[in-house]
Design an enzyme around this catalytic site. Structure first.
Site, PDB file in Angstrom:
ATOM      1  N   HIS A  88       0.830  -1.210   0.000  1.00 37.18           N
ATOM      2  CA  HIS A  88       0.000   0.000   0.000  1.00 37.18           C
ATOM      3  C   HIS A  88       0.867   1.264   0.000  1.00 37.18           C
ATOM      4  O   HIS A  88       0.541   2.243  -0.667  1.00 37.18           O
ATOM      5  CB  HIS A  88      -0.955  -0.011   1.194  1.00 37.18           C
ATOM      6  CG  HIS A  88      -1.880  -1.188   1.181  1.00 37.18           C
ATOM      7  ND1 HIS A  88      -2.600  -1.590   2.272  1.00 37.18           N
ATOM      8  CD2 HIS A  88      -2.187  -2.075   0.185  1.00 37.18           C
ATOM      9  CE1 HIS A  88      -3.315  -2.654   1.954  1.00 37.18           C
ATOM     10  NE2 HIS A  88      -3.074  -2.978   0.695  1.00 37.18           N
ATOM     11  N   HIS A 250      -9.591  -1.482  -4.587  1.00 32.61           N
ATOM     12  CA  HIS A 250      -8.440  -1.864  -3.761  1.00 32.61           C
ATOM     13  C   HIS A 250      -7.542  -2.858  -4.501  1.00 32.61           C
ATOM     14  O   HIS A 250      -6.313  -2.825  -4.346  1.00 32.61           O
ATOM     15  CB  HIS A 250      -8.876  -2.452  -2.420  1.00 32.61           C
ATOM     16  CG  HIS A 250      -7.690  -2.720  -1.545  1.00 32.61           C
ATOM     17  ND1 HIS A 250      -7.056  -1.721  -0.830  1.00 32.61           N
ATOM     18  CD2 HIS A 250      -6.938  -3.835  -1.356  1.00 32.61           C
ATOM     19  CE1 HIS A 250      -6.005  -2.217  -0.219  1.00 32.61           C
ATOM     20  NE2 HIS A 250      -5.905  -3.499  -0.525  1.00 32.61           N
ATOM     21  N   ASP A 254      -3.547  -2.439  -4.989  1.00 29.60           N
ATOM     22  CA  ASP A 254      -2.525  -3.473  -4.763  1.00 29.60           C
ATOM     23  C   ASP A 254      -1.686  -3.701  -6.021  1.00 29.60           C
ATOM     24  O   ASP A 254      -0.458  -3.829  -5.967  1.00 29.60           O
ATOM     25  CB  ASP A 254      -3.196  -4.807  -4.400  1.00 29.60           C
ATOM     26  CG  ASP A 254      -3.605  -4.882  -2.937  1.00 29.60           C
ATOM     27  OD1 ASP A 254      -3.098  -4.103  -2.108  1.00 29.60           O
ATOM     28  OD2 ASP A 254      -4.442  -5.754  -2.617  1.00 29.60           O
ATOM     29  N   HIS A 277      -1.418 -10.706  -5.369  1.00 28.54           N
ATOM     30  CA  HIS A 277      -0.010 -10.330  -5.192  1.00 28.54           C
ATOM     31  C   HIS A 277       0.937 -11.266  -5.955  1.00 28.54           C
ATOM     32  O   HIS A 277       1.860 -10.807  -6.621  1.00 28.54           O
ATOM     33  CB  HIS A 277       0.364 -10.335  -3.710  1.00 28.54           C
ATOM     34  CG  HIS A 277      -0.343  -9.269  -2.923  1.00 28.54           C
ATOM     35  ND1 HIS A 277      -0.248  -7.933  -3.237  1.00 28.54           N
ATOM     36  CD2 HIS A 277      -1.156  -9.341  -1.844  1.00 28.54           C
ATOM     37  CE1 HIS A 277      -0.974  -7.228  -2.382  1.00 28.54           C
ATOM     38  NE2 HIS A 277      -1.531  -8.060  -1.533  1.00 28.54           N
TER      39      HIS A 277
HETATM   40 ZN    ZN Z   1      -4.081  -4.500  -0.304  1.00 30.38          ZN
END
Ligand code: ZN
Length: 301
Positions: A88, A250, A254, A277
């Site tokens: 973040h 969001h 990311d 991720h």
């Molecule tokens: Zn996140």
């Protein structure tokens, strides 16, 4: 929705005008951490410095330092130093187009703040940005690159941009009968749009995921006020969404933070479906290995 605007990228590198400070507890471990974001020389990139450890070892924010960890981005250097949940803060720096910054941190994990990256952005903007003399080396993507996972259920592609802008188009789709409905969002990557449309979007989890994580010892200090927790019926526990499609925003936040680990700003269209991720890091690695540069396409100073 595609938010459009002029493709204006500052042609020179940027750092902070002054030191920015922010503190708070980490998302996974709950340890109080204090950050000092310092101006850095052109070409430095983003560097974490663990000031709580002997010798103040540094960890470069680069995909080559990513170490495997579920649900977050952990950076570890060969000197043994590591920093957790960096994504973040990295997104705030990338979204505001900060090229060079030294991040002093006195704990192993970046503060969770409100679950978004807006407080980081606000601290950076309060310190101010300083345009440096060195030109920014933009990576102009001229050939599509794609990676996927889970037999193609999750994927991310980088496609050449034909108008000089960088856009991200993300689709979140966890399938039928899930608490979070499928949603899509597209955004043009300018600092102004990032601040308004992406930076305030908070981390979200399902209630049963929280329970599983807490059994493993993670996030034991968290309540529904610290992030967005979806109940099984799709309602949000002890909190309120900032947008109906806050989760997909969001995921873009990311993605921006993870892709920034390739080490340089790029110009491309990013299209992603359910990419998390792990897959973002694979794409960041792919970007980091592209050596083709087209300086003639850079913006004039
Ligand atoms: Zn996140």
């Amino acid at each position: 929705m595609l938010m459009s605007c002029d493709a204006t990228v500052q042609p020179r590198q940027q750092t902070l005008a002054r030191t920015a400070m922010i503190s708070g507890r980490g998302l996974f471990h709950g340890v109080e951490a204090r950050l000092r974001l310092l101006p850095a020389e052109p070409g430095s990139g983003i560097l974490f410095r663990r000031v709580d450890l002997a010798g103040k070892p540094e960890v470069k924010a680069h995909v080559d330092n990513v170490t495997s960890a579920p649900r977050r981005t952990v950076l570890a250097a060969s000197n043994g130093a590591f920093v957790e949940t960096t994504e973040h803060l990295m997104s705030a720096l990338a979204g505001l187009q900060v090229d060079n910054c030294i991040i002093e941190i006195n704990a192993p994990e970046v503060p969770a703040v409100d679950g978004s990256c807006l407080p980081f952005c606000e601290a950076i903007l309060e310190a101010g940005l300083n345009i440096q003399s060195a030109p920014r080396d933009l990576l102009i993507i001229d050939e599509s690159q794609g990676v996927n996972d889970r037999a193609g259920e999750q994927w991310i592609e980088i496609i050449p941009s034909f108008d000089g802008s960088t856009t991200i188009d993300y689709r979140l789709d966890y399938g039928p009968q899930t608490a979070i409905p499928s949603q899509s969002f597209s955004v043009s990557m300018t600092p102004e749009i990032f601040l308004k449309e992406i930076a305030p979007a908070r981390t979200f989890v399902l209630k049963n995921e929280v329970e599983a994580l807490q059994i493993m010892g993670f996030g034991k200090h968290l309540t529904g006020k610290d992030l967005v927790v979806f109940d099984t019926d799709g309602s949000v526990i002890d909190n309120k969404l900032r947008w109906p499609d806050e989760p997909v925003r969001h995921k873009i936040l990311d993605c921006i933070g993870d892709l920034a680990l390739n080490g340089q700003m790029f110009v491309a269209r990013v299209v992603a479906r359910r990419s998390g991720h792990k897959l973002n890091h694979v794409m960041a690695k792919t970007l980091s290995t592209i050596t083709l540069r087209q300086p003639e396409l850079q913006w004039a100073a």
